[in-house]
Scaffold this motif. Sequence first.
Motif, PDB file in Angstrom:
ATOM      1  N   ARG A   1       1.541   4.593   1.449  1.00 19.82           N
ATOM      2  CA  ARG A   1       1.204   5.340   2.652  1.00 19.82           C
ATOM      3  C   ARG A   1       1.432   6.845   2.498  1.00 19.82           C
ATOM      4  O   ARG A   1       0.840   7.642   3.219  1.00 19.82           O
ATOM      5  CB  ARG A   1       2.030   4.818   3.837  1.00 19.82           C
TER       6      ARG A   1
ATOM      7  N   ASP B   1      -7.545   3.592  -0.007  1.00 21.69           N
ATOM      8  CA  ASP B   1      -6.137   3.190  -0.092  1.00 21.69           C
ATOM      9  C   ASP B   1      -5.799   2.822  -1.530  1.00 21.69           C
ATOM     10  O   ASP B   1      -6.639   2.280  -2.263  1.00 21.69           O
ATOM     11  CB  ASP B   1      -5.856   1.980   0.805  1.00 21.69           C
TER      12      ASP B   1
ATOM     13  N   LEU C   1      -6.639  -2.944   4.899  1.00 20.99           N
ATOM     14  CA  LEU C   1      -6.885  -1.935   3.885  1.00 20.99           C
ATOM     15  C   LEU C   1      -8.187  -1.186   4.155  1.00 20.99           C
ATOM     16  O   LEU C   1      -9.162  -1.757   4.650  1.00 20.99           O
ATOM     17  CB  LEU C   1      -6.946  -2.581   2.495  1.00 20.99           C
ATOM     18  N   GLN C   2      -8.179   0.102   3.803  1.00 25.52           N
ATOM     19  CA  GLN C   2      -9.338   0.957   3.976  1.00 25.52           C
ATOM     20  C   GLN C   2      -9.778   1.494   2.616  1.00 25.52           C
ATOM     21  O   GLN C   2      -8.967   1.643   1.699  1.00 25.52           O
ATOM     22  CB  GLN C   2      -9.003   2.140   4.901  1.00 25.52           C
TER      23      GLN C   2
ATOM     24  N   VAL D   1       0.838  -1.195   0.000  1.00 22.84           N
ATOM     25  CA  VAL D   1       0.000   0.000   0.000  1.00 22.84           C
ATOM     26  C   VAL D   1       0.878   1.252   0.000  1.00 22.84           C
ATOM     27  O   VAL D   1       1.974   1.256   0.579  1.00 22.84           O
ATOM     28  CB  VAL D   1      -0.960   0.004   1.211  1.00 22.84           C
TER      29      VAL D   1
ATOM     30  N   ARG E   1      -7.575   9.243  -6.875  1.00 25.91           N
ATOM     31  CA  ARG E   1      -8.103   9.825  -5.645  1.00 25.91           C
ATOM     32  C   ARG E   1      -9.169  10.879  -5.903  1.00 25.91           C
ATOM     33  O   ARG E   1     -10.162  10.964  -5.189  1.00 25.91           O
ATOM     34  CB  ARG E   1      -6.960  10.416  -4.826  1.00 25.91           C
TER      35      ARG E   1
END
Length: 400
Positions: free
Chosen positions: A11, A253, A249-250, A9, A356
């Motif tokens: 970050r 992400d 995971l969210q 992931v 995003r």
Amino acid sequence: MEDVQEHIVIRGFGAILPLGIDEAGIAHAYNSGIPAFKTIQHQNQPTPVAALPPGAELELERLINSNPEYRQLDRSVLMAIYAARQACQQAGWLTENGMQQDDLAVNIGSSRGATGLFEQYFQAFQQEQLSASSSPTTTLGNLSSWVAHAVNAGGAQISHSITCSTALMAIANGIAWLKSGMAERFLAGGTEAPLTDFTIAQMKAIGIYSKLHDHPYPCQPFGAARQNTFVLGEGAGILALEKVTAVELQPGDVIVEAVGLGFEPITSKTGISTEGLNFQKSMRQAIRQLPQQDQSIDLIITHTPGTRSGDKAELAAINAVFGGQTPALSTNKWLVGHTLGASGALSLQYALILLRYQQLQFPKYPLLVVDQYPTSLRRIMINAAGFGGNAASLLLRIIQ
């Protein structure tokens, strides 16, 4: 017992480039569609380049003033430090107590390295005034070691060059280290400060540099101008990577699903074949790492630096791999030029912004390769290639 599914992931991401220094500002610049080029005089010729804006220069000056030792460093190293600290800040990895973080490893690459200092020190050498700082400040390993000092990373410190695939190769290396357990956290990316007399002259000597200094789009990927329109840019992009389980995971992400690497025998100065065999290999290798029942790709951010042979080869490779189901294509080089070893990381940031923000207001670039763009994005491929026949393809997916 069934193996726990693990993912890499992102970050944090730090960047400094001709479009700005923070994600919101850079996203706005992408949506505005205003190229970041200016014209300089090089060898008595007007020459387009993509340089950092005044705000970014101010941030670099602040960085230099924060540590007296930074005054001896090359611009490429300073940009890497700035982007790395930004990435660590986002990830929550910066420590103020100065304690080394032994589980944090670093791999920063560059195609050309300390070009500014090399030229400066060579001039001093010709005048028999060479400084004792010349070797330690121009060695390639200087990139990752100074970044590691700046973020208190005590793990592996790796610097490398694989020309314009450098940043994606660094990310591939980071993924391997994380998956093997040799590091818990990893900083990976690329940096380049190539706007120097000798580096620009080298690109002109190959015959690829753009002559469209007075055109709104001096760099025109996909062959819009029917001539070479390569333009150099500068910048750095660094990712903060971590291995997590699927349950950690969210939504929102972004994970690095796969990295494919390709290589082909050198058949020209630049190692480009008409079929783009290196791209074919890297894209196919990346796709093979996806679940067989879910291999759809919404968008490819192409390498396409505005060279006729290189752009044509990549488009041929994409057609060979995807056939009649070619994903939408986009690129950021018509806005920021080719940042060489940093280009893959900056293309990745462009992908992150698209994933995003999901604001697909693709600017009115002079030549669109496809007529339809997707209304939403879930998975993006990023391509990079470099002199010598190498290529890399990386796949990002946003968790929904």
